[in-house]
Design an enzyme around this catalytic site. Structure first.
Site, short mmCIF file in Angstrom:
data_model
loop_
_atom_site.label_atom_id
_atom_site.label_comp_id
_atom_site.label_asym_id
_atom_site.label_seq_id
_atom_site.Cartn_x
_atom_site.Cartn_y
_atom_site.Cartn_z
N GLU A 179 1.66 1.90 -3.59
CA GLU A 179 0.11 2.32 -4.46
C GLU A 179 -0.15 3.79 -3.80
O GLU A 179 -0.42 4.41 -4.76
CB GLU A 179 -0.80 1.45 -3.62
N GLU A 208 2.53 -7.72 -1.67
CA GLU A 208 1.25 -8.20 -1.05
C GLU A 208 1.30 -9.92 -1.28
O GLU A 208 0.92 -10.72 -0.42
CB GLU A 208 0.18 -7.83 -1.62
N GLY A 230 0.86 -1.31 0.18
CA GLY A 230 0.12 0.04 -0.09
C GLY A 230 0.89 1.13 0.12
O GLY A 230 0.47 2.44 -0.60
N1 DAK Z 1 2.38 -3.34 8.94
C1 DAK Z 1 2.61 -3.30 10.32
N2 DAK Z 1 3.75 -3.27 10.96
C2 DAK Z 1 4.98 -3.45 9.93
C3 DAK Z 1 4.85 -3.43 8.59
C4 DAK Z 1 3.44 -3.10 8.25
N3 DAK Z 1 3.17 -3.26 6.65
N4 DAK Z 1 6.12 -3.37 8.15
C5 DAK Z 1 6.95 -3.36 9.01
N5 DAK Z 1 6.47 -3.27 10.34
C6 DAK Z 1 6.80 -3.38 11.58
C7 DAK Z 1 7.56 -4.75 12.07
O1 DAK Z 1 6.39 -5.69 12.70
C8 DAK Z 1 8.39 -4.24 13.11
O2 DAK Z 1 7.68 -4.04 14.44
P1 DAK Z 1 8.06 -4.81 15.60
O3 DAK Z 1 8.18 -6.14 15.20
O4 DAK Z 1 9.25 -4.07 15.94
O5 DAK Z 1 6.94 -4.31 16.70
C9 DAK Z 1 8.89 -2.82 12.62
O6 DAK Z 1 7.86 -2.43 11.85
C10 DAK Z 1 10.30 -2.82 11.78
O7 DAK Z 1 10.10 -3.71 10.95
P2 DAK Z 1 11.28 -5.21 10.75
O8 DAK Z 1 11.72 -5.62 11.94
O9 DAK Z 1 10.43 -6.02 9.84
O10 DAK Z 1 12.48 -4.29 9.77
P3 DAK Z 1 13.38 -4.87 9.02
O11 DAK Z 1 14.30 -3.81 8.68
O12 DAK Z 1 13.92 -6.24 9.41
O13 DAK Z 1 12.61 -5.25 7.64
C11 DAK Z 1 10.88 -4.75 5.92
C12 DAK Z 1 11.93 -4.41 6.83
C13 DAK Z 1 10.28 -3.76 5.23
C14 DAK Z 1 11.63 -5.92 4.65
C15 DAK Z 1 10.02 -5.67 6.72
O14 DAK Z 1 9.63 -5.02 7.66
C16 DAK Z 1 8.69 -6.12 5.83
O15 DAK Z 1 8.80 -7.01 4.97
N6 DAK Z 1 7.61 -5.39 6.21
C17 DAK Z 1 6.41 -5.86 5.43
C18 DAK Z 1 6.20 -5.16 4.19
C19 DAK Z 1 5.10 -5.58 3.25
O16 DAK Z 1 4.79 -6.74 3.03
N7 DAK Z 1 4.25 -4.42 2.95
C20 DAK Z 1 3.12 -4.96 2.37
C21 DAK Z 1 1.93 -4.82 3.15
S1 DAK Z 1 0.44 -5.49 2.41
C22 DAK Z 1 -6.64 -4.75 0.94
C23 DAK Z 1 -6.23 -3.44 0.52
C24 DAK Z 1 -4.66 -3.07 0.32
C25 DAK Z 1 -4.04 -3.73 1.12
C26 DAK Z 1 -4.38 -4.96 1.79
C27 DAK Z 1 -5.75 -5.43 1.87
N8 DAK Z 1 -7.77 -4.95 0.94
C28 DAK Z 1 -8.85 -4.07 0.07
C29 DAK Z 1 -8.52 -6.17 1.54
C30 DAK Z 1 -2.49 -3.75 1.19
C31 DAK Z 1 -1.77 -4.42 1.71
C32 DAK Z 1 -0.42 -4.25 2.13
O17 DAK Z 1 0.15 -3.09 2.12
#
Ligand code: DAK
Length: 260
Positions: A114, A134, A111
């Site tokens: 996006e 995602e 997001g």
């Molecule tokens: N949400 C919540 N917390 C998050 C987060 C996220 N997207 N990304 C990171 N954090 C949090 C981590 O959980 C961690 O928190 P604590 O564990 O310390 O409490 C903190 O931020 C630092 O992150 P990391 O410890 O993971 O940091 P690293 O440097 O090790 O890794 C990273 C960085 C960016 C590679 C990793 O954090 C990561 O992979 N994050 C997730 C990124 C991701 O996959 N983003 C896409 C999210 S899904 C929908 C419409 C839209 C959407 C969904 C549904 N519908 C209409 C149903 C949109 C979806 C998305 O955006």
């Protein structure tokens, strides 16, 4: 205005909205989205503000996307609500009547990317990493990513990025046409500001009409879009700013546009 999840600043005709949850990599919660929408409404009615910068707090992230932690126990209704929130934000940015620059200072994922793609221009720090990630959590882009990314870079590369969920660096994003420019990390904020400052000196009505024509015209036939452009130029031609631009040109001075 008091905000908890964003920092909202106004100076020199530029409004800066900084997503401010660095401990969660500036992930978008409902509260963050509502605060950004409130700030946008304030900017909309403030004639002194000509350009908006949207960026993330800290060095690590623009935004890591929708808040994954709120997706536990997800159901259709909650999914719909999340979709509506993201759509409202992206539509507000895309249709905003002043230029919006996404200053991508770090991760722009899911997001986060996006939302950046709903902005008019994307300037990236060389540290930035982007991706529609995602798929890695069993999801697809849900805030317009399947459509905006495809329109930006074409089906071939959009499918590659969305199917693999891989992250790309800022230079690759620039080559693909996702970002306009990449700047060294240490001078990033300053370069973004300089760029925004240049836009504040342009004629506001011309910017507003050009933005609307580019956005609306992209979904029309060429004939209809050119007809719309004709009407648009009619509006711009009637502005005091055009007269000022013409006078400044003939008098060999810089124009001072007033947005009238
Ligand atoms: N949400 C919540 N917390 C998050 C987060 C996220 N997207 N990304 C990171 N954090 C949090 C981590 O959980 C961690 O928190 P604590 O564990 O310390 O409490 C903190 O931020 C630092 O992150 P990391 O410890 O993971 O940091 P690293 O440097 O090790 O890794 C990273 C960085 C960016 C590679 C990793 O954090 C990561 O992979 N994050 C997730 C990124 C991701 O996959 N983003 C896409 C999210 S899904 C929908 C419409 C839209 C959407 C969904 C549904 N519908 C209409 C149903 C949109 C979806 C998305 O955006």
């Amino acid at each position: 205005m008091e905000f908890k999840y964003i920092i909202y600043e106004k100076s020199e005709a530029i409004a800066t909205i900084t997503l401010n949850r660095p401990e969660a990599l500036n992930a978008f919660s409902k509260e963050v989205i509502n605060e950004v929408l409130q700030a946008l409404e304030d900017i909309r009615t403030n004639e002194g503000i000509r350009v908006v910068i949207l960026t993330g707090a800290g060095e690590k992230a623009f935004s890591a996307g929708a808040d994954i932690k709120t997706m536990k126990g997800f159901n259709a209704l909650k999914g719909r609500e999340l979709s509506l929130m993201g759509e409202r934000l992206c539509n507000a940015l895309e249709n905003f009547e002043k230029p919006v620059i996404a200053a991508i200072n770090g991760y722009a994922l899911g997001g986060g990317l996006e939302v950046a793609m709903a902005c008019d221009l994307r300037l990236a720090s060389e540290r930035a990493r982007m991706g529609q990630t995602e798929i890695n959590i069993g999801l697809i882009p849900g805030w317009g990513g399947t459509q905006r990314l495809t329109r930006l870079i074409g089906r071939t590369k959009a499918k590659e990025l969305i199917f693999t969920g891989k992250m790309i660096d800022a230079k690759t994003a620039e080559k693909l046409g996702i970002v306009n420019m990449v700047f060294p990390a240490e001078e990033f904020r300053e370069k973004v500001r300089q760029f925004a400052k240049e836009l504040t000196l342009k004629a506001p009505v011309a910017l507003k009409v050009a933005k609307a024509l580019i956005n609306k015209g992209a979904d029309m036939s060429l004939d209809s879009a050119i007809a719309l452009e004709r009407e648009g130029i009619g509006v711009v031609a009637s502005t005091e700013d055009l007269q000022e631009g013409v006078s400044a040109f003939t008098e060999k001075r810089k124009p001072i546009f007033k947005g009238r």
